[in-house]
Every structure is written in C-alpha cells, then in structure tokens.
Design a protein around this motif. Structure first.
Motif, PDB file in Angstrom:
ATOM      1  N   ILE A  72       0.847  -1.191   0.000  1.00  0.00           N
ATOM      2  CA  ILE A  72       0.000   0.000   0.000  1.00  0.00           C
ATOM      3  C   ILE A  72       0.884   1.243   0.000  1.00  0.00           C
TER       4      ILE A  72
ATOM      5  N   GLU B  98      -8.194   0.058  -1.329  1.00  0.00           N
ATOM      6  CA  GLU B  98      -7.244  -1.043  -1.553  1.00  0.00           C
ATOM      7  C   GLU B  98      -7.200  -1.985  -0.363  1.00  0.00           C
ATOM      8  N   VAL B  99      -7.270  -1.424   0.829  1.00  0.00           N
ATOM      9  CA  VAL B  99      -7.268  -2.273   2.025  1.00  0.00           C
ATOM     10  C   VAL B  99      -8.509  -3.155   2.049  1.00  0.00           C
TER      11      VAL B  99
ATOM     12  N   SER C 181      -8.353  -6.023  -0.470  1.00  0.00           N
ATOM     13  CA  SER C 181      -7.359  -7.055  -0.203  1.00  0.00           C
ATOM     14  C   SER C 181      -7.931  -8.124   0.723  1.00  0.00           C
TER      15      SER C 181
ATOM     16  N   THR D 280      -5.203  -9.126   6.219  1.00  0.00           N
ATOM     17  CA  THR D 280      -5.477  -8.215   7.334  1.00  0.00           C
ATOM     18  C   THR D 280      -4.285  -7.337   7.679  1.00  0.00           C
ATOM     19  N   ARG D 281      -3.084  -7.787   7.356  1.00  0.00           N
ATOM     20  CA  ARG D 281      -1.881  -6.986   7.597  1.00  0.00           C
ATOM     21  C   ARG D 281      -1.255  -6.622   6.261  1.00  0.00           C
ATOM     22  N   LEU D 282      -1.055  -5.330   6.046  1.00  0.00           N
ATOM     23  CA  LEU D 282      -0.571  -4.851   4.753  1.00  0.00           C
ATOM     24  C   LEU D 282       0.603  -3.899   4.965  1.00  0.00           C
TER      25      LEU D 282
ATOM     26  N   LEU E 205       0.107  -1.972   8.278  1.00  0.00           N
ATOM     27  CA  LEU E 205      -1.248  -1.541   8.636  1.00  0.00           C
ATOM     28  C   LEU E 205      -2.137  -2.751   8.864  1.00  0.00           C
ATOM     29  N   HIS E 206      -2.805  -2.781  10.006  1.00  0.00           N
ATOM     30  CA  HIS E 206      -3.758  -3.846  10.310  1.00  0.00           C
ATOM     31  C   HIS E 206      -5.152  -3.345   9.948  1.00  0.00           C
ATOM     32  N   ALA E 207      -5.884  -4.139   9.175  1.00  0.00           N
ATOM     33  CA  ALA E 207      -7.214  -3.730   8.717  1.00  0.00           C
ATOM     34  C   ALA E 207      -8.142  -3.441   9.889  1.00  0.00           C
TER      35      ALA E 207
ATOM     36  N   LEU F 162      -7.480   0.040  11.174  1.00  0.00           N
ATOM     37  CA  LEU F 162      -8.064   1.032  10.267  1.00  0.00           C
ATOM     38  C   LEU F 162      -9.566   1.140  10.495  1.00  0.00           C
TER      39      LEU F 162
END
Length: 440
Positions: free
Chosen positions: A217, A229-230, A233, A236-238, A252-254, A257
């Motif tokens: 991301i 985008e999150v 996907s 859960t972790r990006l 980033l953890h969904a 967010l």
C-alpha cells in the motif's frame, strides 16, 4: 545312578540358565525404547527397570556374557563326566557334540527367537532378575570394562558412551521412517514430524511470499483510494511504503483502520494512516524457520518482512507460513489461490516456475535436491547452466523437465515428467494448487 540323575538335573538347570542369559540380551536390546519410556511414565516399575538397564548396557552385556560363559562351561564339564561313564575316554568327544547341539538349539536359537518376537514382554519379565545379577557382578564387570577400555585406547579407539545431538536426531529420523507405513494418516504424521526436524535447516527465504506476490500500500496516495485497496485485499496486515517499495514504513492492520474510521464518525477526512501502522519488523533472509518460530513466540507477532544482506525487500513471512511448513496448506475463505501444479493425463505435471522443491518433495515423495535452489525453475537453471528457451527439455535425477513458458530471463511454466516408477497420489490435495498468500 543317583549321581548321574543329579548331574542330568543340574544340566537341565544350566541349559535353562543359558536360555535365560541369551533371551535377556536379545529382549533388552530389541525392546521398544519409546514403549518402555511411555510405560515408565505411566508408573510401571518394570519398565523403569528396563530403562535403567538400557542406560548401562555395557555393564549389562558384561554380566550376561559372564553368566553365559560360566553356564556353558559347566554344561561342557558335566556333560563330559556323564558321557565318560558310558563311553570312557571317547565320551568327551560325544559330550562336546551333544553339548554344542543342546546349547545352540535350546540355549541360543530357541530363546533368542522367542525373545525377539516378544521383545517388550520378555524384557519386562526378565529385567528385575537381570538387575539383581548386574548388581551382584558389578565388581567383575566394572574391572573388565576398565581393562577393555584401556586396550581400546591403546589402539586409538575412542569409547563414546552417549550419542551426540546429531546422532540422536538421526536416530529419531530413522524411528519416524521405520514406522511410516502405507496408511495415509501415519504417512502424513511422519511427514509432519520430519518437517519439524527440518525447521532448523530451512531459511525463511524458502517459504516466504515473494515481493512480486505481495500486496503493498502506497502511504502517499489519497485516503479514499488507500482505504479502498485495504478493503479489496483479502489480507489483514498490509505493508505501507513511501516513495519506493523497498522503503517500508509500517504494517497496517485492517482492524486498526476500521476502529479508526469508527472513532472518526465513519469519515475518512483527517485520518493519519501512518500513525495507525505498527513498526515493521525486518529479518534476514537466511534466518532459519526454528529461530523465526521462536522469535514469533517471544515477540508475540505473526508477521515479518524479509530483507537480503543489502537491506532490499525480498518478501514477507508469517507464523502461518511456518505452521504450513509443518502441517501442510491451511486454507481459508480469504486465501487467494493461483494455478500452481496441474496433473496431466500422461502422468506429468505442469507447474509454475515458482513452485518450491520442498512442497513437491513432500507432496509426491520425490527427492529433488533443494540445497542450491528453492524453486523448480531455480533447479532447472542450476542444472542446465543456461537460460533455456520454451520447448527445450532436460533430464536430471531421473526426471524430465520441459520448458513451457519464459518471460525475459525467468522460467514461468514447466512440465515435469517423474520417473516411471513414481506413483502420484490418486486424490488431488490442496497443495497441488500452489497457494500464494499474504496472511494476517
């Protein structure tokens, strides 16, 4: 006459003694270590005695050999006396023949055959009496061991009483292979146990999700696009990057967010995505799986970013990736599956060049070497010593590799024909479709 009957009675007892010593040696050697340990842990005292004796086998063998030698010697002496009464001077010859046959059949072969076919039960039955004899003959056997050890040292032979860690690991591998049968459940359990033993020898680079298959991301893009985008996907972790993909600034953890959006009245304006991201954890690509598993446990994290010696991004590895290396693929409804291995009617398999050798070896029981290359494409490149073109075929290790597709210098699709005696699984298991994932 009474004297002869007495001698015959003593001879019978001596033959039984010879059978006892012979069966004891075989039973204590052949008894299952694992079963004796299990029984001892359950409170069976005789199993504990067996384990105690096996821990001092040099002394046990000395006692058994001493007892056997004494018994057999007395059998020969008494037999000679009995036969001398009837045959005179030639009785010693007949006594030697008869004693040899009796000792061989009744004192050696018969008791050893019974003991090896009933090793556990025989060991549990005979162990207490053997322990008594070991203690009684301890001075003699210990002196004998000292003399033997001294003689061996004179010839440069080192006496090692305890196997090292490497020998124990090899013994464990052998035990697993020994009990692996045709039953599918036992075979899969054996594969998992072998995988556990192999963790220390496998680097994370062999199982990581490669950077080209990662979902990254861009932290500098508009917040609306970033959130979209999150949400699109399946992970859960990006990883978040800024400027270029190698510049990872956070993970980033969904769920983090989603909580931030809820706290912001479900509005995207004013959200600071970077502040929501956790600090990235970078690990070297040569970290072995056992060390990484321990690191995941100690840090209580499930996600790490793999870099090479120059700090360049190579991929990601997760706790689930390591668990899959042990138990096989763990599929869920969010995994993104791509074509990987496709069995063909002619017995060959078409596969992506990125399919790992470890997965193929474990799935089909092959023994393709994975020391110099981790993927099937890498193996072909290493053995061919060239970048092949589509249509070229090579034969290595009894397999035939045909190049189906190539993009620039990368082999993307290969057809593999295993040896004729290789039997592929009748059912298609999940790993026949190679899953490329990024787990959270």
């Amino acid at each position: 006459m009474d004297w002869i009957l007495l001698n015959l009675g003593v001879l019978v007892l001596l033959v039984l003694g010879s059978a006892f010593f012979s069966s004891s040696e075989t039973a204590l050697t052949a008894a299952s270590k694992a079963r004796m340990l299990t029984l001892a842990n359950q409170g069976f005292r005789r199993a504990a005695v067996v384990n105690k004796l096996r821990g001092r086998m040099e002394q046990v063998i000395g006692t058994i050999l001493l007892g056997n030698a004494c018994v057999n010697s007395f059998i020969a002496i008494l037999s000679a006396q009995v036969f001398a009464v009837y045959f005179g001077d030639s009785g010693a010859v007949y006594a030697g023949i008869v004693a040899t046959i009796v000792i061989f059949v009744l004192g050696e072969v018969l008791p050893k055959t019974f003991a090896i076919n009933h090793a556990d039960r025989s060991a549990l039955t005979l162990a207490p009496l053997v322990l008594v004899l070991v203690r009684a003959t301890a001075p003699v056997t210990q002196l004998t061991q000292l003399v033997c050890s001294g003689l061996l040292r004179l010839f440069g032979v080192k006496v090692v009483n305890e196997p090292g860690a490497e020998e124990r690991i090899e013994e464990l591998r052998g035990a697993i292979a020994l009990h692996a049968g045709a039953d599918e459940e036992i075979r899969e359990a054996g594969q998992m146990l072998h995988s556990i033993l192999d963790l220390e020898d496998v680097p994370v680079s062999d199982i990581m999700v490669h950077r080209r298959n990662m979902t990254l991301i861009d932290a500098d893009q508009p917040i609306e696009q970033l959130v979209a985008e999150v949400l699109q996907s399946p992970h859960t972790r990006l990883p978040l990057y800024r400027g270029e993909a190698d510049n990872i600034i956070g993970v980033l953890h969904a769920k983090a967010l989603l909580r931030a959006i809820q706290a912001n009245q479900w509005k995207l304006d004013g959200l600071d995505i970077v502040s929501l991201a956790a600090l990235p954890w970078f690990i070297p690509d040569q970290t072995n799986l056992l060390a990484q598993l321990e690191a995941f446990r100690s840090r209580r994290e499930h996600f790490a970013i793999v870099v090479d010696e120059y700090g360049a991004l190579m991929g990601i590895v997760t706790l689930e990736d390591i668990l899959e290396e042990i138990v096989g693929d763990i599929s869920d409804e969010h995994d993104v599956t791509v074509a990987g291995v496709s069995p063909q009617p002619d017995g060959s398999l078409e596969m992506d060049g990125t399919v790992t050798l470890r997965d193929l070896n474990r799935e089909y029981g092959w023994r393709l070497p994975d020391e110099e290359a981790s993927t099937i494409a890498g193996l072909v490149l290493h053995e061919a010593q060239q970048i092949p073109s589509p249509g070229q075929a090579f034969a290595f290790y009894g397999f035939r590799f045909e190049i189906l597709e190539r993009q620039r210098n990368q082999i993307t699709r290969i057809k593999v024909m295993p040896p004729a005696d290789t039997v592929l699984p009748k059912t298609v298991r999940p790993s026949e479709k190679r899953e490329v994932r990024q787990h959270g």
